[in-house]
Design a protein around this motif. Structure first.
Motif, PDB file in Angstrom:
ATOM      1  N   LEU A 202     -27.216  48.753 -10.937  1.00 47.48           N
ATOM      2  CA  LEU A 202     -25.885  49.325 -10.688  1.00 47.48           C
ATOM      3  C   LEU A 202     -25.376  50.127 -11.882  1.00 47.48           C
ATOM      4  CD1 LEU A 202     -23.987  46.473  -8.807  1.00 47.48           C
ATOM      5  CD2 LEU A 202     -24.479  48.763  -7.944  1.00 47.48           C
ATOM      6  N   ALA A 203     -25.479  49.553 -13.073  1.00 46.67           N
ATOM      7  CA  ALA A 203     -24.984  50.248 -14.274  1.00 46.67           C
ATOM      8  C   ALA A 203     -25.819  51.495 -14.556  1.00 46.67           C
ATOM      9  CB  ALA A 203     -25.002  49.310 -15.478  1.00 46.67           C
TER      10      ALA A 203
ATOM     11  N   ILE B 250     -19.641  54.128  -6.706  1.00 45.64           N
ATOM     12  CA  ILE B 250     -20.468  53.015  -7.174  1.00 45.64           C
ATOM     13  C   ILE B 250     -19.765  52.215  -8.280  1.00 45.64           C
ATOM     14  CG2 ILE B 250     -21.832  54.254  -8.913  1.00 45.64           C
ATOM     15  CD1 ILE B 250     -24.265  52.609  -7.887  1.00 45.64           C
ATOM     16  N   VAL B 251     -18.986  52.880  -9.124  1.00 41.94           N
ATOM     17  CA  VAL B 251     -18.349  52.129 -10.219  1.00 41.94           C
ATOM     18  C   VAL B 251     -17.229  51.228  -9.722  1.00 41.94           C
ATOM     19  CG1 VAL B 251     -19.009  53.753 -12.037  1.00 41.94           C
ATOM     20  CG2 VAL B 251     -16.772  53.982 -10.926  1.00 41.94           C
TER      21      VAL B 251
ATOM     22  N   THR C 209     -27.535  53.272 -12.379  1.00 40.42           N
ATOM     23  CA  THR C 209     -27.233  54.272 -11.352  1.00 40.42           C
ATOM     24  C   THR C 209     -25.879  54.917 -11.601  1.00 40.42           C
ATOM     25  OG1 THR C 209     -28.592  53.077  -9.746  1.00 40.42           O
ATOM     26  CG2 THR C 209     -26.974  54.633  -8.858  1.00 40.42           C
ATOM     27  N   SER C 210     -24.917  54.120 -12.028  1.00 31.18           N
ATOM     28  CA  SER C 210     -23.575  54.649 -12.324  1.00 31.18           C
ATOM     29  C   SER C 210     -23.626  55.716 -13.401  1.00 31.18           C
ATOM     30  CB  SER C 210     -22.642  53.516 -12.754  1.00 31.18           C
ATOM     31  OG  SER C 210     -22.459  52.601 -11.713  1.00 31.18           O
TER      32      SER C 210
ATOM     33  N   THR D 299     -19.551  48.430  -9.687  1.00 31.16           N
ATOM     34  CA  THR D 299     -20.200  48.164 -10.966  1.00 31.16           C
ATOM     35  C   THR D 299     -19.233  47.603 -12.009  1.00 31.16           C
ATOM     36  OG1 THR D 299     -21.735  49.993 -10.528  1.00 31.16           O
ATOM     37  CG2 THR D 299     -21.629  49.168 -12.801  1.00 31.16           C
TER      38      THR D 299
ATOM     39  N   ARG E  91     -25.423  58.927 -12.213  1.00 27.96           N
ATOM     40  CA  ARG E  91     -24.570  59.786 -11.376  1.00 27.96           C
ATOM     41  C   ARG E  91     -23.572  60.561 -12.227  1.00 27.96           C
ATOM     42  NH1 ARG E  91     -23.592  56.094  -5.945  1.00 27.96           N
ATOM     43  NH2 ARG E  91     -25.758  56.223  -5.244  1.00 27.96           N
TER      44      ARG E  91
ATOM     45  N   ARG F  49     -19.706  60.372  -6.047  1.00 33.31           N
ATOM     46  CA  ARG F  49     -20.680  59.270  -5.899  1.00 33.31           C
ATOM     47  C   ARG F  49     -20.568  58.295  -7.072  1.00 33.31           C
ATOM     48  NH1 ARG F  49     -26.447  60.826  -5.129  1.00 33.31           N
ATOM     49  NH2 ARG F  49     -26.593  58.793  -4.146  1.00 33.31           N
ATOM     50  N   HIS F  50     -20.281  58.812  -8.252  1.00 34.06           N
ATOM     51  CA  HIS F  50     -20.078  57.961  -9.429  1.00 34.06           C
ATOM     52  C   HIS F  50     -18.879  57.045  -9.196  1.00 34.06           C
ATOM     53  CE1 HIS F  50     -19.762  56.739 -13.640  1.00 34.06           C
ATOM     54  NE2 HIS F  50     -18.489  57.098 -13.610  1.00 34.06           N
ATOM     55  N   ARG F  51     -17.759  57.616  -8.737  1.00 33.43           N
ATOM     56  CA  ARG F  51     -16.553  56.816  -8.479  1.00 33.43           C
ATOM     57  C   ARG F  51     -16.817  55.722  -7.444  1.00 33.43           C
ATOM     58  NH1 ARG F  51     -14.174  61.820  -7.949  1.00 33.43           N
ATOM     59  NH2 ARG F  51     -13.326  62.543  -9.904  1.00 33.43           N
TER      60      ARG F  51
END
Length: 185
Positions: free
Chosen positions: A140-141, A159-160, A143-144, A163, A147, A155-157
């Protein structure tokens, strides 16, 4: 700002595929940690007192937690530069944690929790949720941050939102686990 510099310089931004590196790093880290669980440790290791390593783990987890809180405050204030620096600091302290964690679990036998009753129930609940979510945090971290590097801001927002609270929980409970088991080292 980087997009503006790219536009001014005429260089197009090229997204990178971080997925293979994220998968490999996640599998290797989680695999090494899984292999170390339940080990007997190195017999007659006397180079230094290895019980200092769990204390360092807790210190690094504490700093990770503080850096993550600071990153969260910074992004809420729309200070992207400060947010980025605090996230990198959290990755740095998490990396130091991983080094000391792996070193300790390679060198030392597993430590059993000596408490009983409700305290043991709380300890094992915190420990199990910490372990499961710590394994989830690795991809998760990574990938964050990938992105963010690829400027996939939406997409960053997305997943975080998962995360950040999970990473905060993992870093906080890492300290809590240390406090609860430290009398048994």
């Amino acid at each position: 700002m980087n997009q503006e510099m790219d536009r001014l310089s005429g260089k197009p931004f090229k997204k990178r595929n971080y997925k293979p590196a994220i998968i490999i790093l996640s599998v290797v880290l989680i695999g090494v940690i899984a292999l170390l669980s339940g080990r007997r440790g190195v017999e007659e290791f006397t180079a230094f007192d290895i019980t200092i390593l769990p204390l360092l783990n807790a210190i690094f987890n504490s700093f990770t937690f503080l850096f993550l809180v600071a990153a969260l405050v910074a992004i809420k204030k729309r200070n992207i530069n400060a947010h980025r620096k605090f996230i990198y600091a959290a990755f740095f302290t998490t990396s130091l944690f991983l080094v000391t964690y792996v070193s300790y679990h390679y060198l030392a036998p597993s430590t059993s929790f000596g408490g009983s009753g409700i305290v043991a129930g709380i300890y094992y609940f915190v420990l199990i949720t910490h372990i499961v979510l710590a394994a989830a945090i690795v991809p998760l971290a990574l990938t964050s941050v990938a992105r963010a590097w690829n400027r996939e801001h939406e997409r960053h927002r997305k997943i975080v939102r998962w995360t950040m609270p999970l990473w905060l929980y993992v870093s906080f409970t890492g300290v809590l686990v240390y406090i609860m088991i430290s009398p048994y080292y």
